[in-house]
Design a protein around this motif. Structure first.
Motif, PDB file in Angstrom:
ATOM      1  N   ILE A 140       0.830  -1.207   0.000  1.00  0.00           N
ATOM      2  CA  ILE A 140       0.000   0.000   0.000  1.00  0.00           C
ATOM      3  C   ILE A 140       0.866   1.259   0.000  1.00  0.00           C
ATOM      4  N   ILE A 141       1.948   1.255   0.809  1.00  0.00           N
ATOM      5  CA  ILE A 141       2.754   2.468   0.931  1.00  0.00           C
ATOM      6  C   ILE A 141       3.608   2.720  -0.310  1.00  0.00           C
ATOM      7  N   LYS A 142       3.678   1.745  -1.214  1.00  0.00           N
ATOM      8  CA  LYS A 142       4.423   1.935  -2.460  1.00  0.00           C
ATOM      9  C   LYS A 142       3.565   2.564  -3.556  1.00  0.00           C
ATOM     10  N   HIS A 143       2.240   2.600  -3.360  1.00  0.00           N
ATOM     11  CA  HIS A 143       1.338   3.086  -4.401  1.00  0.00           C
ATOM     12  C   HIS A 143       0.466   4.208  -3.841  1.00  0.00           C
ATOM     13  N   THR A 144       0.180   5.158  -4.690  1.00  0.00           N
ATOM     14  CA  THR A 144      -0.668   6.275  -4.270  1.00  0.00           C
ATOM     15  C   THR A 144      -2.086   5.821  -3.991  1.00  0.00           C
ATOM     16  N   GLU A 145      -2.584   4.922  -4.845  1.00  0.00           N
ATOM     17  CA  GLU A 145      -3.934   4.393  -4.674  1.00  0.00           C
ATOM     18  C   GLU A 145      -3.908   2.882  -4.836  1.00  0.00           C
ATOM     19  N   THR A 146      -4.709   2.202  -4.041  1.00  0.00           N
ATOM     20  CA  THR A 146      -4.804   0.742  -4.089  1.00  0.00           C
ATOM     21  C   THR A 146      -6.270   0.353  -4.138  1.00  0.00           C
ATOM     22  N   TRP A 147      -6.633  -0.392  -5.161  1.00  0.00           N
ATOM     23  CA  TRP A 147      -8.031  -0.802  -5.315  1.00  0.00           C
ATOM     24  C   TRP A 147      -8.304  -2.070  -4.523  1.00  0.00           C
ATOM     25  N   THR A 148      -9.422  -2.119  -3.837  1.00  0.00           N
ATOM     26  CA  THR A 148      -9.890  -3.303  -3.111  1.00  0.00           C
ATOM     27  C   THR A 148     -11.371  -3.491  -3.417  1.00  0.00           C
ATOM     28  N   PRO A 149     -11.943  -4.664  -3.208  1.00  0.00           N
ATOM     29  CA  PRO A 149     -13.389  -4.865  -3.451  1.00  0.00           C
ATOM     30  C   PRO A 149     -14.266  -3.931  -2.627  1.00  0.00           C
ATOM     31  N   ASP A 150     -13.751  -3.458  -1.482  1.00  0.00           N
ATOM     32  CA  ASP A 150     -14.549  -2.571  -0.629  1.00  0.00           C
ATOM     33  C   ASP A 150     -14.306  -1.096  -0.903  1.00  0.00           C
ATOM     34  N   LEU A 178       0.010   6.916  15.924  1.00  0.00           N
ATOM     35  CA  LEU A 178       0.383   7.014  14.515  1.00  0.00           C
ATOM     36  C   LEU A 178       1.468   8.075  14.327  1.00  0.00           C
ATOM     37  N   THR A 179       2.555   7.688  13.663  1.00  0.00           N
ATOM     38  CA  THR A 179       3.657   8.599  13.362  1.00  0.00           C
ATOM     39  C   THR A 179       4.031   8.464  11.892  1.00  0.00           C
ATOM     40  N   ILE A 180       4.943   9.309  11.445  1.00  0.00           N
ATOM     41  CA  ILE A 180       5.387   9.264  10.054  1.00  0.00           C
ATOM     42  C   ILE A 180       6.128   7.968   9.756  1.00  0.00           C
ATOM     43  N   ASP A 181       6.721   7.338  10.782  1.00  0.00           N
ATOM     44  CA  ASP A 181       7.443   6.082  10.568  1.00  0.00           C
ATOM     45  C   ASP A 181       6.514   4.945  10.166  1.00  0.00           C
ATOM     46  N   HIS A 182       5.230   5.053  10.510  1.00  0.00           N
ATOM     47  CA  HIS A 182       4.292   4.010  10.117  1.00  0.00           C
ATOM     48  C   HIS A 182       3.941   4.089   8.641  1.00  0.00           C
ATOM     49  N   ILE A 183       3.989   5.301   8.089  1.00  0.00           N
ATOM     50  CA  ILE A 183       3.648   5.484   6.678  1.00  0.00           C
ATOM     51  C   ILE A 183       4.893   5.439   5.800  1.00  0.00           C
ATOM     52  N   GLU A 184       5.997   5.925   6.349  1.00  0.00           N
ATOM     53  CA  GLU A 184       7.271   5.909   5.619  1.00  0.00           C
ATOM     54  C   GLU A 184       8.299   5.143   6.454  1.00  0.00           C
ATOM     55  N   PRO A 185       8.147   3.821   6.555  1.00  0.00           N
ATOM     56  CA  PRO A 185       9.066   3.043   7.405  1.00  0.00           C
ATOM     57  C   PRO A 185      10.455   2.970   6.797  1.00  0.00           C
ATOM     58  N   TYR A 187      14.139   0.947   6.314  1.00  0.00           N
ATOM     59  CA  TYR A 187      14.329  -0.417   5.807  1.00  0.00           C
ATOM     60  C   TYR A 187      14.225  -1.459   6.917  1.00  0.00           C
ATOM     61  N   TYR A 188      14.632  -1.118   8.147  1.00  0.00           N
ATOM     62  CA  TYR A 188      14.571  -2.081   9.235  1.00  0.00           C
ATOM     63  C   TYR A 188      13.206  -2.099   9.922  1.00  0.00           C
ATOM     64  N   GLN A 189      12.320  -1.125   9.579  1.00  0.00           N
ATOM     65  CA  GLN A 189      11.003  -1.065  10.197  1.00  0.00           C
ATOM     66  C   GLN A 189       9.938  -1.757   9.358  1.00  0.00           C
ATOM     67  N   LYS A 190      10.310  -2.184   8.153  1.00  0.00           N
ATOM     68  CA  LYS A 190       9.315  -2.813   7.295  1.00  0.00           C
ATOM     69  C   LYS A 190       8.879  -4.177   7.802  1.00  0.00           C
ATOM     70  N   MET A 191       9.687  -4.792   8.689  1.00  0.00           N
ATOM     71  CA  MET A 191       9.328  -6.095   9.252  1.00  0.00           C
ATOM     72  C   MET A 191       8.758  -5.980  10.655  1.00  0.00           C
ATOM     73  N   ASN A 192       8.465  -4.739  11.098  1.00  0.00           N
ATOM     74  CA  ASN A 192       7.963  -4.508  12.448  1.00  0.00           C
ATOM     75  C   ASN A 192       6.452  -4.682  12.458  1.00  0.00           C
TER      76      ASN A 192
END
Length: 511
Positions: A140-150, A178-185, A187-192
């Protein structure tokens, strides 16, 4: 879980630990290789917050699909025999795990197979939910928009929420974590998984086992295998399997069903085997009392490759003479008595000449160091040469200690120490003490060499990055110079063209 490579000697099991150990399923090409990954199998009920670790293995890299398939099959059988029911196998989406699924017959259309123990039941395979959520968040954080059935998920909504919440302000917040690290993690936070739980408002009831192990091991993301197995044993023996309140059984009784003493390998078996090897060596020994004959023993066995200085060997022999007093105590009736005659055979008498090899002892002594007897020095020299011969010809492995005693069986004569009544027992104790102590030194040196190699590797990688950066800068400078030259040439061409145009215009006007 990634571990740091390290070896350690277990005096109880008489083996060097830290090498790949996947039980009887250890691949041949991994035997004798230092392990750097921990493989843990756990049991979690459908209801309840407790978990119970079942097994732990040490592998070189990630275990292959074939090994995982064999280990899981055996684990299911043993757990079912203990009275627990295994209905679901949960793994992450790694390649080796998905390949293991294929060996069970799992496909996109078929996510279950016939149960290994009960044919009337089904064994289901699912992916670990935290890993699925991590993959979704990272997508999700790699794309501006993500389509889902909902509906459509827009990344801008999270940024707008973060801006309106003012994370650094003192105002009350709707999503205060919620902080900026959650949206822009990073490299070591991507597995958190904690960051993911905050974004999706999902709290995982089961804490990650490896996270708990890392916290137990201190500020070390990659503890060595020795530290990991110590903490694993502490966590595993603590009864996490807890019965409900008011039941007529205790947690200890449940744990006893899972772990029985008779299922654990008898550690005295290796001790008995090693003692038998030493006794075989001593049965062939000849007590050498004359110095000339003692010297001939070394010459007869000069096929050993020895790099340890004779001064160091003499110094260590003096240390052994001091520590061997613990082996010179024998029972007379029911009383334990120190045999002074045995102690006298370990030390150089005042009437004997001090050999030149004792020079290091005299330099370091302040009146308390012991000069070892000639027989003890020859014995320690032979043990040291045999040790170095094995280390020079073979790689360090779990059974290095037994390999050393195996080569000592080829020695035709070996000097004994101690009085005539206790020489066999005392020499046995000296050999056992020296070799176990020597293995400790070897493991320490091996870890030191491994750390130095890792340090050199890190320095090379850093130097390679610096070199590549310099080359990039040089390339950029050269490219900029070329651009500047081309720009000047183009400007000169334009000037010449303009002059020619002006001349043409003037000539046309004159005409």
């Amino acid at each position: 879980m990634k571990l740091s490579e390290a070896v350690s000697f277990s005096r109880a099991r008489l083996e060097i630990q830290g090498f790949t150990n996947l039980g009887k399923y250890t691949p041949l090409h991994q035997k004798g290789k230092k392990g750097d990954h921990a493989l843990v199998m756990m049991f979690q009920p459908f209801q309840g917050k407790w978990v119970q670790s079942l097994a732990c293995f040490l592998s070189k890299g990630c275990a292959s699909a074939t090994v995982l398939h064999q280990l899981i099959v055996e684990c299911i059988i043993l757990v079912e025999q203990a009275g627990l029911h295994v209905d679901v196998i949960t793994t992450d989406g790694a390649t080796w795990n998905r390949s293991m699924w294929v060996k069970f017959g799992i496909t996109e259309e078929n996510v279950s197979c016939e149960h290994i123990v009960d044919p009337s039941r089904r064994l289901w395979f699912i992916s670990d939910f935290p890993h699925l959520v991590k993959c979704l968040r990272n997508f999700i954080i790699k794309h501006t928009e993500t389509w889902t059935p909902d509906g459509v998920i827009k990344l801008s909504h999270w940024y707008a929420l973060l801006k309106s919440e003012n994370p650094t302000g003192f105002n009350l917040k709707v999503v205060h974590k919620l902080t900026i690290d959650h949206i822009e993690p990073r490299y070591y936070q991507k597995m958190n998984t904690i960051c993911i739980a905050i974004i999706f408002k999902e709290m995982f009831l089961l804490k990650l086992f490896f996270g708990m192990m890392r916290s137990c091991c201190g500020s070390n993301d990659h503890p060595d295998s020795t530290l990991f197995i110590q903490m694993y044993r502490l966590v595993s023996t603590y009864s996490l399997v807890k019965p409900p309140k008011g039941s007529n059984i205790s947690g200890g009784e449940i744990l006893e069903v899972l772990l029985k003493i008779k299922d654990i390998m008898d550690i005295t078996e290796r001790n008995t085997q090693w003692d038998a090897q030493i006794d075989t060596i001593l049965d062939r020994a000849i007590n050498v009392e004359v110095i000339s004959e003692a010297a001939s023993i070394v010459e007869d066995h000069d096929y050993f490759t020895c790099t340890t200085s004779e001064y160091v060997v003499a110094y260590i022999a003096g240390y052994v003479a001091r520590k061997t007093s613990r082996f010179a105590c024998f029972y007379i009736g029911q009383k334990r008595v120190l045999c002074k005659n045995c102690i006298a055979t370990l030390q150089l008498s005042s009437s004997e000449l001090v050999p030149k090899s004792y020079k290091l002892i005299s330099l370091k002594s302040k009146g308390n160091l012991i000069n070892p007897s000639v027989n003890l020095l020859i014995l320690i020299s032979i043990l040291e040469k045999a040790t170095l011969n094995i280390l020079n010809s073979n790689e360090l492995n779990a059974n290095t200690l037994f390999e050393i005693t195996k080569i000592l069986e080829n020695v035709r004569s070996l000097p004994l120490v101690g009085c005539c009544k206790h020489d066999m027992v005392l020499t046995h104790g000296v050999i056992r003490f020296y070799l176990t102590t020597r293995i400790y030194f070897i493991c320490k040196q091996e870890n030191k060499n491994n750390n130095m190699q890792n340090q050199r590797t890190r320095e090379r990688r850093k130097a390679a990055k610096l070199t590549s950066c310099k080359e990039i800068k040089k390339t950029e400078v050269k490219s900029n110079e070329v651009k500047a030259i081309n720009k000047r040439k183009n400007e000169e061409r334009n000037v010449i063209r303009n002059k020619r145009k002006r001349i043409d215009v003037i000539q046309n006007n004159k005409m």
